[in-house]
Design a protein around this motif. Structure first.
Motif, PDB file in Angstrom:
ATOM      1  N   GLY A   1       0.845  -1.192   0.000  1.00 63.19           N
ATOM      2  CA  GLY A   1       0.000   0.000   0.000  1.00 63.19           C
ATOM      3  C   GLY A   1       0.879   1.240   0.000  1.00 63.19           C
ATOM      4  O   GLY A   1       1.707   1.445  -0.890  1.00 63.19           O
ATOM      5  N   GLN A   2       0.756   2.069   0.997  1.00 62.98           N
ATOM      6  CA  GLN A   2       1.615   3.245   1.170  1.00 62.98           C
ATOM      7  C   GLN A   2       2.409   3.147   2.482  1.00 62.98           C
ATOM      8  O   GLN A   2       2.858   4.147   3.019  1.00 62.98           O
ATOM      9  N   GLU A   3       2.580   1.915   2.940  1.00 63.92           N
ATOM     10  CA  GLU A   3       3.279   1.702   4.221  1.00 63.92           C
ATOM     11  C   GLU A   3       4.637   1.059   3.982  1.00 63.92           C
ATOM     12  O   GLU A   3       4.739   0.084   3.235  1.00 63.92           O
ATOM     13  N   CYS A   4       5.679   1.638   4.627  1.00 65.82           N
ATOM     14  CA  CYS A   4       7.060   1.136   4.500  1.00 65.82           C
ATOM     15  C   CYS A   4       7.535   0.652   5.879  1.00 65.82           C
ATOM     16  O   CYS A   4       7.623   1.461   6.822  1.00 65.82           O
ATOM     17  N   LYS A   5       7.797  -0.637   5.977  1.00 65.97           N
ATOM     18  CA  LYS A   5       8.247  -1.213   7.247  1.00 65.97           C
ATOM     19  C   LYS A   5       9.730  -1.572   7.133  1.00 65.97           C
ATOM     20  O   LYS A   5      10.105  -2.470   6.381  1.00 65.97           O
ATOM     21  N   LYS A   6      10.580  -0.829   7.869  1.00 65.42           N
ATOM     22  CA  LYS A   6      12.016  -1.120   7.868  1.00 65.42           C
ATOM     23  C   LYS A   6      12.296  -2.350   8.747  1.00 65.42           C
ATOM     24  O   LYS A   6      11.757  -2.464   9.849  1.00 65.42           O
ATOM     25  N   GLN A   7      13.189  -3.224   8.232  1.00 66.99           N
ATOM     26  CA  GLN A   7      13.453  -4.486   8.943  1.00 66.99           C
ATOM     27  C   GLN A   7      14.953  -4.750   9.047  1.00 66.99           C
ATOM     28  O   GLN A   7      15.759  -4.233   8.272  1.00 66.99           O
ATOM     29  N   LYS A   8      15.297  -5.586  10.016  1.00 69.69           N
ATOM     30  CA  LYS A   8      16.669  -6.069  10.200  1.00 69.69           C
ATOM     31  C   LYS A   8      16.708  -7.576   9.931  1.00 69.69           C
ATOM     32  O   LYS A   8      15.692  -8.267  10.043  1.00 69.69           O
ATOM     33  N   LEU A   9      17.862  -8.026   9.595  1.00 68.15           N
ATOM     34  CA  LEU A   9      18.045  -9.471   9.393  1.00 68.15           C
ATOM     35  C   LEU A   9      18.165 -10.153  10.763  1.00 68.15           C
ATOM     36  O   LEU A   9      18.540  -9.533  11.742  1.00 68.15           O
ATOM     37  N   PRO A  10      17.855 -11.477  10.845  1.00 67.18           N
ATOM     38  CA  PRO A  10      17.513 -12.336   9.711  1.00 67.18           C
ATOM     39  C   PRO A  10      16.043 -12.226   9.335  1.00 67.18           C
ATOM     40  O   PRO A  10      15.186 -11.941  10.166  1.00 67.18           O
ATOM     41  N   LEU A  11      15.773 -12.469   8.039  1.00 62.21           N
ATOM     42  CA  LEU A  11      14.407 -12.614   7.560  1.00 62.21           C
ATOM     43  C   LEU A  11      13.988 -14.055   7.812  1.00 62.21           C
ATOM     44  O   LEU A  11      14.724 -14.991   7.492  1.00 62.21           O
TER      45      LEU A  11
END
Length: 620
Positions: A249-259
């Motif tokens: 959508g218009q949402e950005c979720k920043k993530q760290k590893l591990p996936l």
């Protein structure tokens, strides 16, 4: 084991405490890694107390975020039980024991089948039938979940599952490669080196690569709203802590590893897009080159491993060197202490032999006699290492203790020269005193001069004389120099002190003329014997040739030589060596110089007297 195939465990009151076809509330089954490796696997199934049967990854919480299949039977109530009966039916009983739910929709078995339910290594719960009539052939009667990519974690960390032709296939996101190419379920690692946020290097450049229709267990640390995908890309690139992002959508979720728990979904509008930050060197034109990336990772691993191994080897070498140095220093101090205590330093090169177990065996009972001298008899022998030896059995030696005898042997053993027969060892075993020498394959000088079929020529005899002279000079002046070689060699040096005094004297007396090998004039006799190829005493010779010395004096006086220059020089040296007065005899160093032609050879006093008696001019 019941006829139904159920394995049942009873207590002393005949009450069932466990059975293989039953799962009570709170119980769980954990799958092994494989059919052959029975270590704990990756998946588990649990009969929960709320009435639900739920499957989770091993090590996860009993929470909805980690569950990947549930029976949705919470209506059964608490303390329900799951049962597999002999007809292949998998059903649930409530707390009162009434059947309330058939899980596998009532399998209809045929005769001759047995059933088992198990959670397999791929995380799927299955009911199998085994046809006992048809040699135990196996069939799957029921399984859950149906989608084989559903089990969470089936492709390991940073990996995701893609269902292709109903078969699960593990894959890696852009910028990653398999940890083990042969086992994709172990997960993926980056194929580039990541710069730490604390040591950011401007030369390290990153790019964002997209992975469509893929979902992961969220590891979100920041959420940005009202953003376009390009803005989400830029936000992750500018954030050192951001390693991936989920855009939907218009949402950005920043993530760290591990996936974790990744899987690809059906292509539908609005599906999330995974944005992965990768190094510029991990691929070209926005695509990952796994082969090149694996090569770089392998090169780095080899480099790191090589440096580590080299460092470890250097540490081991340094430690070993230190230990060897300490041991040798300790051994040296011990030898010095023992030397000070005994007044000598042991010569470790000499070997102490036993009489019965070694020397008697080596000589085959002392049967092959090589010769006999004033010190004893010499026998031929062979050691176990196929080395030929000469064993001298000493006779009429001075009675003394083992320590004194061993000390004398070490004194002789420390004397090494190419023209001395090498002493290898000794035996002091009761009354037996024996010496072990290296074997001289060409025999004795006596054999060479008088028994050999080949008469040695003048040059060969000169070389023998020089070898003997060098050996005697070493004994007189150079005993600290240790040289080992094979030439003419001297034996029995240093043994006179072992004999009883009356047996160390040399007999004289044929017509009052010196006839034996008396030290130090013995070299002169040997020189004349070698030159003339005549025995020092030959009772079978004519009267004027019985004693070699008398005959040589006669020849010298008469100037009767076939090779005047060379022979006269040798005879003059020999006559110098057999002078009656010891003070008149030259040293062996001087003798060697005369033999080698480095100094002139004048006429000896006795020879001069002989010439005077015959009115012969000796001025030359």
């Amino acid at each position: 084991m019941l006829n139904s195939g159920n394995l049942v465990l009873y207590n002393s009151n005949s009450t069932i405490v466990w059975q293989s076809l039953l799962l009570r509330a709170g119980d769980e089954l954990i799958r092994s890694i494989s059919e052959t490796n029975h270590s704990m696997g990756s998946f588990r199934i649990k009969m929960q107390t709320d009435g639900n049967i739920v499957m989770y990854p091993v090590g996860s919480l009993d929470a909805p975020d980690f569950a990947y299949w549930a029976s949705i039977t919470n209506f059964v109530g608490k303390n329900a039980t799951l049962i597999l009966d002999g007809n292949g039916r998998l059903y649930m009983l409530n707390i009162s024991g009434a059947e309330v739910k058939n899980i596998n929709n009532g399998a209809v078995p045929s005769n001759g089948k047995m059933y088992r339910a198990t959670i397999d290594a791929d995380g799927i719960f299955r009911v199998y039938s085994h046809n006992l009539i048809e040699n135990g052939s196996q069939s799957i009667e029921w399984s859950a979940p149906k989608d084989r990519c559903t089990p969470k974690g089936i492709c390991g960390i940073n990996g995701y599952c893609d269902l292709i032709s109903q078969q699960p296939v593990c894959a890696c996101p852009p910028g990653f490669v398999f940890i083990n190419q042969e086992q994709g379920n172990l997960g993926c690692n980056r194929n580039f080196i990541v710069e730490s946020c604390a040591f950011k290097n401007d030369r390290i450049e990153y790019t964002i690569q997209e992975l469509q229709n893929t979902i992961w267990l969220e590891s979100t640390y920041a959420i940005l709203s009202s953003m376009a995908k390009e803005e989400c890309n830029l936000a992750c690139l500018e954030d050192c802590n951001c390693e991936a992002a989920q855009f939907q959508g218009q949402e950005c979720k920043k993530q760290k590893l591990p996936l974790t728990f990744g899987r690809r979904t059906q292509q539908e509008a609005g599906n999330p897009t995974t944005l992965v930050k990768v190094g510029m060197d991990s691929g070209r034109n926005g695509t990952t080159n796994p082969k090149e990336a694996r090569g770089k990772v392998l090169q780095m691993d080899i480099l790191v491993s090589g440096v580590a191994c080299l460092s470890f080897a250097l540490i081991v070498l340094a430690f070993s060197t230190f230990l060897i140095f300490r041991y040798r220093l300790w051994a040296y101090k011990k030898i010095l202490y023992k030397a000070n205590d005994q007044g000598l330093i042991d010569d470790v090169s000499l070997r102490a032999f036993t009489y019965n177990n070694e020397l008697e065996v080596a000589t085959n009972g002392f049967v092959e006699k090589l010769g006999r001298g004033s010190f004893g008899t010499v026998f031929k022998g062979t050691l176990s290492e196929e080395r030929t030896i000469a064993v001298k059995r000493l006779e009429k030696v001075v009675a003394e203790g083992e320590v004194e005898f061993r000390n004398k042997m070490r004194s002789i053993g420390r004397t090494h020269h190419r023209n001395l027969v090498r002493l290898l060892g000794y035996c002091h075993d009761g009354p037996n005193r024996l010496l072990v020498y290296e074997y001289m394959s060409n025999g004795t000088l006596f054999d060479y001069l008088f028994k050999s079929q080949l008469n040695p020529n003048w040059e060969e005899r000169i070389n023998i004389v020089l070898d003997i002279a060098r050996g005697i000079m070493y004994l007189h002046e150079e005993c600290e120099t240790q040289i080992i070689h094979l030439h003419a060699k001297i034996a029995d040096f240093g043994l006179a002190k072992l004999l009883i005094p009356d047996h160390s004297r040399t007999l004289t007396g044929i017509r009052g003329t010196r006839s034996g090998y008396v030290a130090p004039e013995c070299f002169g006799i040997v020189l004349l014997v070698i030159r003339c190829c005549c025995r020092s005493i030959d009772v079978n010779a004519s009267e004027n040739e019985v004693v070699l010395i008398d005959w040589v004096y006669g020849c010298f006086t008469a100037n009767d030589w076939t090779n005047k220059l060379s022979l006269e020089r040798m005879v003059k040296i020999g006559l110098w060596c057999i002078e009656v007065e010891p003070a008149v005899r030259p040293s062996m160093k001087k003798v060697l110089q005369m033999l080698e032609g480095n100094v002139d050879v004048p006429i000896s006093p006795c020879a001069r007297s002989s010439l005077q008696q015959n009115n012969i001019d000796y001025s030359s």
